[in-house]
Design an enzyme around this catalytic site. Sequence first.
Site, PDB file in Angstrom:
ATOM      1  N   GLY A   1       0.679  -1.091   0.028  1.00 22.52           N
ATOM      2  CA  GLY A   1       0.111   0.183   0.064  1.00 22.52           C
ATOM      3  C   GLY A   1       0.857   1.245  -0.089  1.00 22.52           C
ATOM      4  N   SER A   2       2.182   1.312  -0.652  1.00 23.89           N
ATOM      5  CA  SER A   2       2.961   2.295  -0.181  1.00 23.89           C
ATOM      6  C   SER A   2       2.213   3.317  -1.171  1.00 23.89           C
ATOM      7  CB  SER A   2       4.254   2.336  -0.863  1.00 23.89           C
ATOM      8  OG  SER A   2       4.400   1.667  -2.014  1.00 23.89           O
ATOM      9  N   ASN A   3       1.699   3.204  -2.452  1.00 23.23           N
ATOM     10  CA  ASN A   3       1.079   4.118  -3.261  1.00 23.23           C
ATOM     11  C   ASN A   3      -0.292   4.653  -2.772  1.00 23.23           C
ATOM     12  OD1 ASN A   3       2.569   4.693  -5.924  1.00 23.23           O
ATOM     13  ND2 ASN A   3       2.340   2.702  -6.470  1.00 23.23           N
TER      14      ASN A   3
ATOM     15  N   HIS B   1       0.855   0.969 -13.909  1.00 21.69           N
ATOM     16  CA  HIS B   1       1.604  -0.054 -14.337  1.00 21.69           C
ATOM     17  C   HIS B   1       3.005   0.319 -14.250  1.00 21.69           C
ATOM     18  CE1 HIS B   1       2.516  -3.739 -16.150  1.00 21.69           C
ATOM     19  NE2 HIS B   1       2.991  -3.389 -16.901  1.00 21.69           N
TER      20      HIS B   1
ATOM     21  N   ASN C   1      -5.592   2.311 -13.333  1.00 21.73           N
ATOM     22  CA  ASN C   1      -4.448   1.639 -12.856  1.00 21.73           C
ATOM     23  C   ASN C   1      -3.322   2.276 -13.380  1.00 21.73           C
ATOM     24  OD1 ASN C   1      -3.386  -0.645 -11.934  1.00 21.73           O
ATOM     25  ND2 ASN C   1      -2.998  -1.532 -14.015  1.00 21.73           N
TER      26      ASN C   1
ATOM     27  N   ASP D   1      -3.983  -4.268 -18.898  1.00 24.87           N
ATOM     28  CA  ASP D   1      -2.912  -3.396 -19.156  1.00 24.87           C
ATOM     29  C   ASP D   1      -3.292  -2.885 -20.584  1.00 24.87           C
ATOM     30  OD1 ASP D   1      -1.613  -3.377 -16.637  1.00 24.87           O
ATOM     31  OD2 ASP D   1      -0.609  -5.321 -17.408  1.00 24.87           O
TER      32      ASP D   1
ATOM     33  N   GLU E   1       6.288   6.811  -9.332  1.00 22.34           N
ATOM     34  CA  GLU E   1       4.813   6.351  -8.925  1.00 22.34           C
ATOM     35  C   GLU E   1       4.445   7.307  -7.802  1.00 22.34           C
ATOM     36  OE1 GLU E   1       4.777   1.377  -9.804  1.00 22.34           O
ATOM     37  OE2 GLU E   1       5.441   2.374  -7.634  1.00 22.34           O
TER      38      GLU E   1
ATOM     39  N   LEU F   1      -4.099  -7.065  -7.460  1.00 21.56           N
ATOM     40  CA  LEU F   1      -3.603  -8.036  -8.359  1.00 21.56           C
ATOM     41  C   LEU F   1      -4.430  -8.965  -9.101  1.00 21.56           C
ATOM     42  CD1 LEU F   1      -0.455  -9.322  -6.033  1.00 21.56           C
ATOM     43  CD2 LEU F   1      -0.374  -7.574  -8.038  1.00 21.56           C
TER      44      LEU F   1
END
Length: 185
Positions: free
Chosen positions: A12-14, A103, A101, A144, A173, A84
């Site tokens: 969960g860093s983003n 990527h 999303n 994607d 990111e 995921l």
Amino acid sequence: MKNIVIFASGTGSNAENIIHYFKNNNSKSVVAVFSNNSNAKVVEKAKKLNIETVVFNKDELYGDVVLSKLNDFKPDLVVLAGFLFKFPEHIIAAFPNKTINIHPALLPKYGGKGMYGNHVHQAVLDNKETETGITIHFVNEHYDEGGIIFQKSVSIIDCTTFEEVSMKVHQLEQEYFPKVIDKLL
């Protein structure tokens, strides 16, 4: 108020970065974090930041449970940040052009099933690429392949391990994902 709902499966860093970015914003905020993993660090981080969490299983995701819970939050944007599972078509259809999303590569290269996290970084190194980056894109029914919203590249000429590539991509990111979300809303 514009509502953001984040889907994440891991650390969960983003997600945490996005929550902090919008914390004191009077017109946009993260209202919930959804996760398929009750033990994921993202769930713990969201709770510490007083963000509501919803944990679900695969059957609930592909059935009606997750969509029903998601509708309760009235999201203006659904953000996949390290999620995921393949995102269900019925949820995408419920939020057309409102599901995005991030990527960790420059799509269309290194996208598709199984291409996430360090798998992507190792593939980039194995193919002796000189640069990589991030792609923020709309989510559609294929991994994607949704319309590209934003890309940023970084040189990896000096990288010899996937960890070094990962660090450079992670910096992109952290810097750009919240800004692109802000701009979209």
